[in-house]
Motif scaffolding. Structure first.
Motif, PDB file in Angstrom:
ATOM      1  N   PRO A   8       0.920  -1.099  -0.019  1.00 19.65           N
ATOM      2  CA  PRO A   8      -0.067  -0.019  -0.047  1.00 19.65           C
ATOM      3  C   PRO A   8       0.935   1.065  -0.067  1.00 19.65           C
ATOM      4  O   PRO A   8       2.019   1.176   0.640  1.00 19.65           O
ATOM      5  N   SER A   9       0.351   2.131  -0.616  1.00 20.08           N
ATOM      6  CA  SER A   9       1.116   3.414  -0.823  1.00 20.08           C
ATOM      7  C   SER A   9       1.194   4.250   0.414  1.00 20.08           C
ATOM      8  O   SER A   9       0.120   4.016   1.358  1.00 20.08           O
ATOM      9  N   SER A  10       2.275   5.043   0.832  1.00 26.77           N
ATOM     10  CA  SER A  10       2.158   5.840   2.185  1.00 26.77           C
ATOM     11  C   SER A  10       1.746   7.167   1.980  1.00 26.77           C
ATOM     12  O   SER A  10       1.906   7.889   0.911  1.00 26.77           O
ATOM     13  N   PRO A  11       1.334   7.841   3.003  1.00 31.81           N
ATOM     14  CA  PRO A  11       1.016   9.385   2.903  1.00 31.81           C
ATOM     15  C   PRO A  11       2.116  10.236   2.586  1.00 31.81           C
ATOM     16  O   PRO A  11       3.321   9.717   2.668  1.00 31.81           O
ATOM     17  N   GLY A 169      -4.036  -2.713   4.145  1.00 26.50           N
ATOM     18  CA  GLY A 169      -3.571  -1.315   4.757  1.00 26.50           C
ATOM     19  C   GLY A 169      -3.632  -1.344   6.219  1.00 26.50           C
ATOM     20  O   GLY A 169      -2.666  -0.719   6.929  1.00 26.50           O
ATOM     21  N   GLU A 170      -4.524  -2.343   6.579  1.00 27.59           N
ATOM     22  CA  GLU A 170      -4.472  -2.368   8.314  1.00 27.59           C
ATOM     23  C   GLU A 170      -3.289  -3.263   8.600  1.00 27.59           C
ATOM     24  O   GLU A 170      -2.826  -2.829   9.645  1.00 27.59           O
ATOM     25  N   THR A 272       1.100   4.949   7.000  1.00 26.30           N
ATOM     26  CA  THR A 272      -0.309   4.507   6.826  1.00 26.30           C
ATOM     27  C   THR A 272      -1.378   5.602   7.096  1.00 26.30           C
ATOM     28  O   THR A 272      -2.567   5.205   6.725  1.00 26.30           O
ATOM     29  N   GLY A 273      -0.985   6.670   7.770  1.00 27.16           N
ATOM     30  CA  GLY A 273      -2.166   7.564   8.042  1.00 27.16           C
ATOM     31  C   GLY A 273      -2.621   7.222   9.312  1.00 27.16           C
ATOM     32  O   GLY A 273      -2.322   6.214  10.017  1.00 27.16           O
ATOM     33  N   SER A 274      -3.530   8.057   9.875  1.00 30.31           N
ATOM     34  CA  SER A 274      -3.957   8.048  11.264  1.00 30.31           C
ATOM     35  C   SER A 274      -5.204   6.992  11.347  1.00 30.31           C
ATOM     36  O   SER A 274      -5.507   6.832  12.337  1.00 30.31           O
ATOM     37  N   ASP A 275      -5.759   6.687  10.294  1.00 22.99           N
ATOM     38  CA  ASP A 275      -6.907   5.871  10.609  1.00 22.99           C
ATOM     39  C   ASP A 275      -6.820   4.345  10.283  1.00 22.99           C
ATOM     40  O   ASP A 275      -7.677   3.653  11.244  1.00 22.99           O
ATOM     41  N   ALA A 276      -5.659   3.904   9.779  1.00 21.32           N
ATOM     42  CA  ALA A 276      -5.582   2.295   9.648  1.00 21.32           C
ATOM     43  C   ALA A 276      -5.299   1.741  10.829  1.00 21.32           C
ATOM     44  O   ALA A 276      -6.012   0.636  11.009  1.00 21.32           O
ATOM     45  N   LEU A 277      -4.570   2.026  11.706  1.00 17.01           N
ATOM     46  CA  LEU A 277      -4.243   1.442  12.853  1.00 17.01           C
ATOM     47  C   LEU A 277      -5.392   1.144  13.905  1.00 17.01           C
ATOM     48  O   LEU A 277      -5.490   0.385  14.405  1.00 17.01           O
ATOM     49  N   SER A 380      -5.000   9.498   4.824  1.00 15.39           N
ATOM     50  CA  SER A 380      -4.492   8.370   3.709  1.00 15.39           C
ATOM     51  C   SER A 380      -5.417   7.357   3.596  1.00 15.39           C
ATOM     52  O   SER A 380      -6.245   7.165   4.328  1.00 15.39           O
ATOM     53  N   THR A 381      -5.576   7.089   2.084  1.00 19.57           N
ATOM     54  CA  THR A 381      -6.826   5.850   1.934  1.00 19.57           C
ATOM     55  C   THR A 381      -6.161   4.637   2.294  1.00 19.57           C
ATOM     56  O   THR A 381      -5.011   4.202   2.072  1.00 19.57           O
TER      57      THR A 381
END
Length: 774
Positions: A8-11, A169-170, A272-277, A380-381
């Motif tokens: 997955p792409s990174s932010p 992503g997760e 990964t952004g703020s949401d995935a984790l 991030s998506t």
């Protein structure tokens, strides 16, 4: 090796200081290092002091010849030196986890993914990778004395129950969190603390030849026994001092551990952004429950001669079934922010009113982790492709892990069973139908009624049975049940706050939009009890009205159906109360045992107390046993249990009378027997509930299809008199030790300070006089 299509792409535009250790992190790291240094200095210093006294005394005896008193000093100081030094050699190498070690040749895409992520973060690549069945991901490493100075290579554990529920992503976020630990130099402190913990654990808990020697000396003639008494006191003092000092080290290390978790979370946010984790953390709660349920189904079906073909399909199916049972489409699925809420302000986890004491917490609360991850929101998506895409031949891997739960020699004897079929069998119970809004889900309905007569006299029944049936389970029932569960949780939380088992989040008790202090907790509990009683009375009215309506309908269908339904109600009520009585006695026995053995020694009065409780428990359980023999089970219950004669095969306590000689063996045996009895009663309770709900539903359907009505089965019956246990009548359990035990175990601030003062005085005086006398 390329993994670009699966990585997955990174932010973009990540702040340079996002993952930089905070001032709080650095402060906790220094405090942990300082605490550990002080502890080891005191420990080694004491060992050197006793060793020096022993050596000096030996020289003295070599120059002066035999002197009894100095020989005693030599023996005591030598044994104390040996006692402290031998614990240093108690460190054991960490064993490999119970899993499958994989290589890059076996799983090239997974290793390419792992290596790419480690390189992006700047963390060392894992030395070894293991796949385990559970819902987990973790770092582990080997430990030995050389690792105090030289870092050990880190290994990675990936739980397949985790892979089964996460997206790519997760999974990237979860592994990035673990690699964040890989890169933390402060993990060195954790390694030191773990080694020190093994040393202290061995010293405090292990009783070996040295303790046996001291006890033997203490039982000799009083002219010699005093030496053993002195040594016993000194051993207790050294153990207590080491334990007290090490507790301070653990507090500092766990404070550092929380900071390390926050920092590792930010490492995951950076890639990964703020949401995935946060989405992954939310899924873990449902995934854990589904995994344990899948294991229960697997063991249950194995007892029936069947085996699951894929436990991971079962885990997924259980999560879907729970959404249906709970009537909650978001169960195990992270909620999306609404249009009026910015993503940075959206929260999945709620703020907890209380939590375990922070000084003993190794991981922050999920809400705190979410706030930390979204403090500087990184958009991030999330790549929603399944994490299974990283694995070669995932079907084979899933099958191998599933079959690994079974004994190889018995595998061919078990009939294959599809995961969906097993879950459907478990969740197809009519009592879990969404039309009941969870009225029978983990709820002890009959515990609220003191007798069947009370149920039959409560509630209201309309003359128009058809109209009553339409109104039996209104949508408002779901809100009532939710309110009752919330009140139960709030009452349990405030009770734990009052006992000190929980500490308020942030040091402040926030409840219903206001702050309260600890002195107000009793008043809050009284208010909650009144609110709960009001809701319970409403639910009691509903339950009584419901079952009385069906009884009226059964009466219209014939006396046989009325007898059958009433018999099931009686058996349900009886088994539910008997199970509660057995569990209540079991809890009392276990609680008393835990209290009297808390300090590792059982005195005269503690023995008398245990014997008194055991005798009372024995009397009560035999009352339950007598009632169980009088149960007249239905044909379906006998068939389901696989018994022909209930009176001959009914589980009983079956132990000799407890007395002053056998209570030590009797209590564990009784606890196990009570567990069996309660399990059977709970199984019967669920069976009678299900039969009752199915019969009620069939009678309701017969109104529209009269031709489908069958003959009523043979009715069962319960005795007219049996022990009952209403909510709130349980035995009061002891949660706080007496002053002497609290002193010995250092429970609480004042007992801890007193024990520390006493041990310091004993050890200090011993060293002082030891130096003077030699």
């Amino acid at each position: 090796m390329t993994i670009s299509h699966l990585y997955p792409s990174s932010p973009k535009d990540i702040p340079d200081d996002l993952t930089r250790p905070s001032s709080s992190y650095r402060r906790q790291a220094w405090l942990a290092v300082l605490g550990l240094t002080v502890f080891m200095a005191v420990y080694i210093g004491l060992a050197l002091c006793f060793g020096t006294i022993a050596f000096t005394t030996l020289i003295y005896l070599g120059n002066r010849g035999f002197e009894l008193f100095h020989c005693v000093i030599l023996g005591c100081s030598g044994l104390l030196t040996l006692f402290m030094v031998k614990s240093l050699f108690s460190v054991h190498k960490t064993a490999d986890p119970q899993g499958i070690e994989i290589t890059a040749e076996q799983q090239p895409d997974l290793f390419a993914f792992i290596h790419c992520l480690a390189d992006e973060i700047g963390a060392p690549r894992p030395h070894r990778v293991f796949l385990t069945p559970e819902v987990n991901a973790a770092v582990f490493y080997d430990l030995s004395f050389k690792n105090l100075l030289f870092p050990s290579r880190k290994n990675l554990i990936i739980g397949m129950g985790l892979i089964n529920v996460l997206s790519l992503g997760e999974l990237k976020a979860v592994l990035a969190h673990e690699f964040g630990h890989f890169a933390q130099r402060s993990m060195l402190v954790g390694r030191w603390v773990y080694i020190a913990q093994q040393i202290i654990g061995h010293m405090i808990n292990t009783r070996d030849w040295l303790d046996n020697l001291v006890r033997f000396v203490s039982r000799i003639d009083i002219r010699i026994a005093w030496v053993g008494w002195l040594l016993s006191l000194l051993l207790w003092s050294i153990r207590s001092l080491a334990d007290s000092l090490f507790r301070l080290v653990v507090i500092a290390e766990r404070a550092l551990s929380r900071e390390m978790e926050f920092n590792a979370d930010l490492v995951a946010v950076s890639v990964t952004g703020s949401d995935a984790l946060i989405h992954a953390l939310h899924k873990l709660q449902a995934a854990d429950h589904a995994w344990s349920s899948a294991l229960n189904i697997m063991h249950s079906e194995a007892g029936n001669g069947k085996r699951l073909d894929d436990i991971f399909v079962t885990q997924h199916n259980i999560m879907a079934a729970m959404r249906n049972v709970l009537d909650d489409p978001d169960y195990g699925i992270p909620s999306a922010p609404d249009q009026q809420n910015e993503p940075a302000r959206h929260r999945i986890f709620s703020q907890e009113m209380a939590r375990p004491p922070q000084m003993w917490a190794t991981h922050p609360a999920n809400r705190d982790r979410e706030d930390n991850a979204k403090n500087r929101y990184i958009s991030s998506t999330i790549d929603l492709r399944s994490a299974w895409e990283l694995f070669q031949h995932p079907e084979t891997l899933r099958t191998d892990i599933t079959t690994g739960f079974y004994q190889a020699d018995a595998l061919n004897e078990l009939e294959p069973l599809a995961g969906q079929e097993a879950v459907t069998k478990r969740f197809e119970r009519q009592s879990l139908n969404p039309q009941y809004h969870g009225n029978y889900l983990n709820r002890e309905v009959m515990r609220n009624f003191a007798s069947i007569e009370e149920l039959l006299q409560a509630g209201t029944v309309s003359d128009d049975v058809v109209d009553s049936l339409r109104q039996l389970f209104p949508a408002s029932l779901k809100q009532q049940l939710a309110a009752a569960r919330n009140l139960d949780t709030e009452i349990e939380t405030f009770q734990a706050l009052e006992r000190g088992d929980l500490k308020p989040s942030g040091g402040v008790i926030r409840y219903r939009n206001k702050e309260i202090n600890k002195a107000e907790i009793p008043q809050v509990l009284e208010q909650l009890a009144r609110e709960r009683e009001q809701i319970i009375q409403g639910l009691k009215h509903h339950d009584a009205s419901c079952h009385r309506t069906y009884l009226k309908l059964a009466q219209q269908k014939g006396t046989e159906w009325q007898d059958y339904l009433q018999g099931l109600l009686e058996l349900w009520h009886c088994c539910e109360h008997l199970a509660a009585v057995v569990r209540n006695e079991q809890n009392l026995l276990a609680n008393t045992w835990a209290v009297i053995t808390a300090d590792g020694q059982i005195g005269h009065f503690e023995k008398k107390r245990m014997l008194k409780v055991a005798t009372a428990v024995q009397t009560r359980i035999r009352e339950v046993s007598d009632v169980m023999l009088l149960l007249q089970l239905t044909d379906h219950a006998l068939e389901d249990l696989g018994v022909e004669n209930w009176q001959e095969q009914c589980p009983q306590l079956g132990l000799v009378d407890v007395d002053a000689k056998n209570w030590g063996e009797w209590c564990p045996a009784a606890h196990e027997r009570m567990n069996i009895m309660a399990g059977i009663l709970e199984y019967l309770r669920n069976l009678f509930l299900e039969d009752l709900v199915c019969a009620e539903q069939m009678l309701a359907e017969s109104l529209e299809h009269p031709d489908t009505q069958a003959a009523a089965p043979r009715a069962g019956k319960a005795p007219t008199q049996y022990p009952v246990l209403l909510p709130g009548q349980e035995h009061p359990l002891q949660y706080k030790l007496d002053l002497w035990n609290r002193f010995q175990l250092a429970h609480g601030l004042i007992p801890s300070l007193l024990r520390l003062a006493v041990t310091c005085a004993i050890i200090g005086g011993t060293l002082y006089y030891g130096w003077i006398l030699i």
